[in-house]
Design a protein around this motif. Structure first.
Motif, PDB file in Angstrom:
ATOM      1  N   SER A  47      -2.697  -5.176  -2.095  1.00  0.00           N
ATOM      2  CA  SER A  47      -1.228  -5.164  -2.116  1.00  0.00           C
ATOM      3  C   SER A  47      -0.662  -6.562  -1.891  1.00  0.00           C
ATOM      4  CB  SER A  47      -0.694  -4.200  -1.053  1.00  0.00           C
ATOM      5  OG  SER A  47      -1.245  -2.921  -1.254  1.00  0.00           O
ATOM      6  N   GLU A  79       3.685  -2.450   0.526  1.00  0.00           N
ATOM      7  CA  GLU A  79       3.463  -2.607   1.970  1.00  0.00           C
ATOM      8  C   GLU A  79       2.035  -3.065   2.232  1.00  0.00           C
ATOM      9  OE1 GLU A  79       5.343   0.117   5.053  1.00  0.00           O
ATOM     10  OE2 GLU A  79       5.257   1.358   3.241  1.00  0.00           O
ATOM     11  N   THR A 133      -2.240   1.594   1.556  1.00  0.00           N
ATOM     12  CA  THR A 133      -1.850   2.132   0.243  1.00  0.00           C
ATOM     13  C   THR A 133      -2.603   3.445   0.025  1.00  0.00           C
ATOM     14  OG1 THR A 133      -1.616  -0.141  -0.516  1.00  0.00           O
ATOM     15  CG2 THR A 133      -1.639   1.571  -2.217  1.00  0.00           C
TER      16      THR A 133
END
Ligand SMILES: Nc1nc2c(ncn2[C@@H]2O[C@H](COP(=O)(O)OP(=O)(O)OP(=O)(O)O)[C@@H](O)[C@H]2O)c(=O)[nH]1
Ligand SMILES: [Mg+2]
Length: 242
Positions: free
Chosen positions: A86, A99, A107
């Protein structure tokens, strides 16, 4: 013996395994990359095993109507080391949309980010086995396998490897799965700011590639901390967007 020559291009190493290596580091692709990234962004949604199929079917219909070919780029990597999927996606997009966390398991679905013109980057949960909630991890494994096998739009998978930890068996299994399904992939080392001996990493990667005869020709070395290799990765995506 399969590795005929190695070329160093800043933070990208091209292993000429078979035939000519892909040369996407041309002004044309950096121009394309600047047109693709940092512009429009539509978050299409978060999908799991129970709704991914409906979503892909709907995209097929939309593709028929719009006549714009949809292309998906998957960011994938192991659960074991919290590899930085991410974080890399945020760095490539130039904004914090996904996030991130110091702990693995943040995730939890396949998250689709549309950059416009049906070019889509997909963030994913970690694969592999770990202590903790094995059910979740197994579920994510199935979700990922399903998506990789069934998405008609998957153009290229970027398989992330933590440069501190190197290749793990679970990574080799993923690459073998992709090879057996004839799904193209590119290997991306993350967190390169944490290591001092890139040469050692390159050498070990060569040995692994030789051992498994992976067809991948390109290794990327990246860090979101010092921004190593991000532009080259954007150019790679631009190349496959053509
Ligand atoms: N030093 C360093 N740390 C990084 C880098 N990229 C990510 N991290 C850190 O690694 C941790 C995990 O990052 P994430 O991006 O959440 O990892 P992920 O692979 O998406 O993890 P899950 O979603 O939990 O599977 C965070 O603490 C990040 O700050 C990097 O290039 N260098
Ligand atoms: Mg994540």
């Amino acid at each position: 013996m399969f590795l005929k020559k190695t070329r160093f291009l800043l933070s990208t190493v091209i292993f000429d395994l078979k035939g000519e290596p892909i040369l996407f580091q041309k002004p044309k692709y950096s121009q394309m990359a600047s047109e693709i990234f940092y512009k429009t962004l539509k978050i299409e949604g978060k999908f799991e095993k129970n709704n991914i199929d409906d979503f892909l079917q709907q995209q097929l219909k939309e593709q028929e109507l719009s006549k714009i070919k949809r292309k998906e780029f998957l960011i994938i990597g192991t659960f074991l080391s919290n590899v930085g999927k991410s974080s890399l996606l945020n760095a490539l997009l130039g904004r914090n949309v996904a996030e991130t966390s110091n702990y693995p398991g943040k995730t939890r679905s396949l998250d689709f980010y549309n950059l416009g013109q049906s070019k889509v980057i997909v963030d994913s949960p970690g694969y592999g086995f770990a202590k903790g909630n094995k059910k979740d991890i197994q579920h994510w494994g199935y979700l990922m396998q399903y998506y990789i096998k069934n998405s008609p739009f998957l153009k290229q998978s970027y398989v992330l490897i933590d440069s501190e930890h190197g290749f793990k068996d679970v990574d080799a299994m993923t690459l073998q799965l992709m090879q057996s399904l004839e799904k193209p992939f590119t290997i991306v080392f993350t967190k390169c700011d944490k290591i001092s001996k890139i040469d050692e990493l390159v050498q070990k990667s060569r040995e692994n590639l030789e051992k498994h005869i992976y067809s991948s020709q390109v290794l990327h070395f990246t860090s979101v901390r010092n921004r190593t290799g991000l532009v080259e990765l954007q150019q790679s995506i631009a190349f496959y967007c053509q």
